[in-house]
Write an enzyme that holds these catalytic residues in place. Structure first.
Site, PDB file in Angstrom:
ATOM      1  N   HIS A   1       5.581 -31.295  10.309  1.00 42.94           N
ATOM      2  CA  HIS A   1       5.299 -29.889  10.304  1.00 42.94           C
ATOM      3  C   HIS A   1       4.633 -30.285   8.858  1.00 42.94           C
ATOM      4  O   HIS A   1       3.266 -29.536   9.148  1.00 42.94           O
ATOM      5  CB  HIS A   1       6.818 -29.194   9.743  1.00 42.94           C
ATOM      6  CG  HIS A   1       7.588 -28.372  10.978  1.00 42.94           C
ATOM      7  ND1 HIS A   1       7.373 -28.240  11.894  1.00 42.94           N
ATOM      8  CD2 HIS A   1       9.074 -28.946  10.809  1.00 42.94           C
ATOM      9  CE1 HIS A   1       8.146 -28.004  12.993  1.00 42.94           C
ATOM     10  NE2 HIS A   1       8.949 -28.838  11.968  1.00 42.94           N
TER      11      HIS A   1
ATOM     12  N   THR B   1       2.107  -1.031   8.815  1.00 46.39           N
ATOM     13  CA  THR B   1       3.331  -2.188   9.702  1.00 46.39           C
ATOM     14  C   THR B   1       2.335  -3.777   9.958  1.00 46.39           C
ATOM     15  O   THR B   1       3.418  -3.981  10.269  1.00 46.39           O
ATOM     16  CB  THR B   1       1.704  -2.281  10.909  1.00 46.39           C
ATOM     17  OG1 THR B   1       0.618  -3.030  10.406  1.00 46.39           O
ATOM     18  CG2 THR B   1       1.437  -1.386  11.465  1.00 46.39           C
TER      19      THR B   1
ATOM     20  N   HIS C   1       8.868 -24.247   9.040  1.00 44.22           N
ATOM     21  CA  HIS C   1       8.005 -25.162  10.303  1.00 44.22           C
ATOM     22  C   HIS C   1       6.693 -25.193   9.246  1.00 44.22           C
ATOM     23  O   HIS C   1       6.212 -26.103   9.862  1.00 44.22           O
ATOM     24  CB  HIS C   1       8.495 -24.558  11.576  1.00 44.22           C
ATOM     25  CG  HIS C   1       9.644 -25.275  12.019  1.00 44.22           C
ATOM     26  ND1 HIS C   1       9.530 -24.620  12.928  1.00 44.22           N
ATOM     27  CD2 HIS C   1      11.129 -25.356  11.802  1.00 44.22           C
ATOM     28  CE1 HIS C   1      11.046 -24.780  14.152  1.00 44.22           C
ATOM     29  NE2 HIS C   1      11.212 -25.623  13.030  1.00 44.22           N
TER      30      HIS C   1
ATOM     31  N   CYS D   1       2.566  -3.314   4.219  1.00 41.72           N
ATOM     32  CA  CYS D   1       2.132  -2.254   4.531  1.00 41.72           C
ATOM     33  C   CYS D   1       3.208  -1.310   5.550  1.00 41.72           C
ATOM     34  O   CYS D   1       4.043  -1.839   5.983  1.00 41.72           O
ATOM     35  CB  CYS D   1       0.549  -2.353   5.049  1.00 41.72           C
ATOM     36  SG  CYS D   1      -0.092  -3.035   6.080  1.00 41.72           S
TER      37      CYS D   1
ATOM     38  N   ASP E   1       0.974  -1.115   0.303  1.00 39.25           N
ATOM     39  CA  ASP E   1       0.108  -0.205  -0.035  1.00 39.25           C
ATOM     40  C   ASP E   1       0.965   1.173   0.188  1.00 39.25           C
ATOM     41  O   ASP E   1       2.352   1.551  -0.729  1.00 39.25           O
ATOM     42  CB  ASP E   1      -1.049   0.085   0.833  1.00 39.25           C
ATOM     43  CG  ASP E   1      -0.452  -0.362   2.810  1.00 39.25           C
ATOM     44  OD1 ASP E   1       1.127   0.497   2.556  1.00 39.25           O
ATOM     45  OD2 ASP E   1      -0.615   0.648   3.800  1.00 39.25           O
TER      46      ASP E   1
END
Length: 142
Positions: free
Chosen positions: A133, A66, A97, A64, A7
């Site tokens: 996994h 955060t 994992h 973005c 963004d």
């Protein structure tokens, strides 16, 4: 092929990552955005996630401010395992994992130099193929 999107808050960091990808001859498809003009991150995160989910791209990187909102958006797409990582340990662990197929970054959280190390770790760490996994990923997909 790598999907990449951001963004307006992630635009500058995306430019840094594109430079890294170009310098390392890593093919990518850019799903926007193309400036710092305000946009809605779900539109761009979804585009990149869909490209990974449908096999057009192998992995994706989304950015973005955060990394939180765009990672939530990507994880709404079936088949996507997007991890928000701001350190190399987490980037390696999620590949080993979780076989994460998308990396989310927060441009306002991580500096460009360190972000490039996280990207490199994510792109170069293979999935462990360990039975436990694989079982856990199958449980996630259910």
């Amino acid at each position: 092929m790598l999907a990449i999107a951001c963004d307006h808050g992630g635009y500058g960091l995306k430019q840094e990552i594109l430079g890294y990808l170009d310098a390392h001859n890593i093919a990518y498809k850019d799903f926007g955005c193309d400036s710092t003009e305000a946009v809605d991150y779900p539109e761009y995160g979804r585009r990149a996630a869909m490209a990974v989910a449908n096999g057009e791209c192998d992995k994706g990187i989304i950015i973005c401010g955060t990394g939180i909102g765009i990672s939530i958006t990507a994880n709404k797409v079936p088949g996507i395992r997007c991890a928000l990582c701001h350190d190399c340990f987490s980037a390696a662990a999620t590949r080993e994992h979780n076989d994460a197929n998308m990396l989310a970054l927060g441009a306002r959280v991580i500096g460009a130099g360190h972000a490039l190390k996280v990207v490199e770790t994510f792109l170069n760490t293979p999935f462990s193929n360990d039975e436990r996994h694989i079982r856990r990923i199958e449980l996630i997909e259910k």
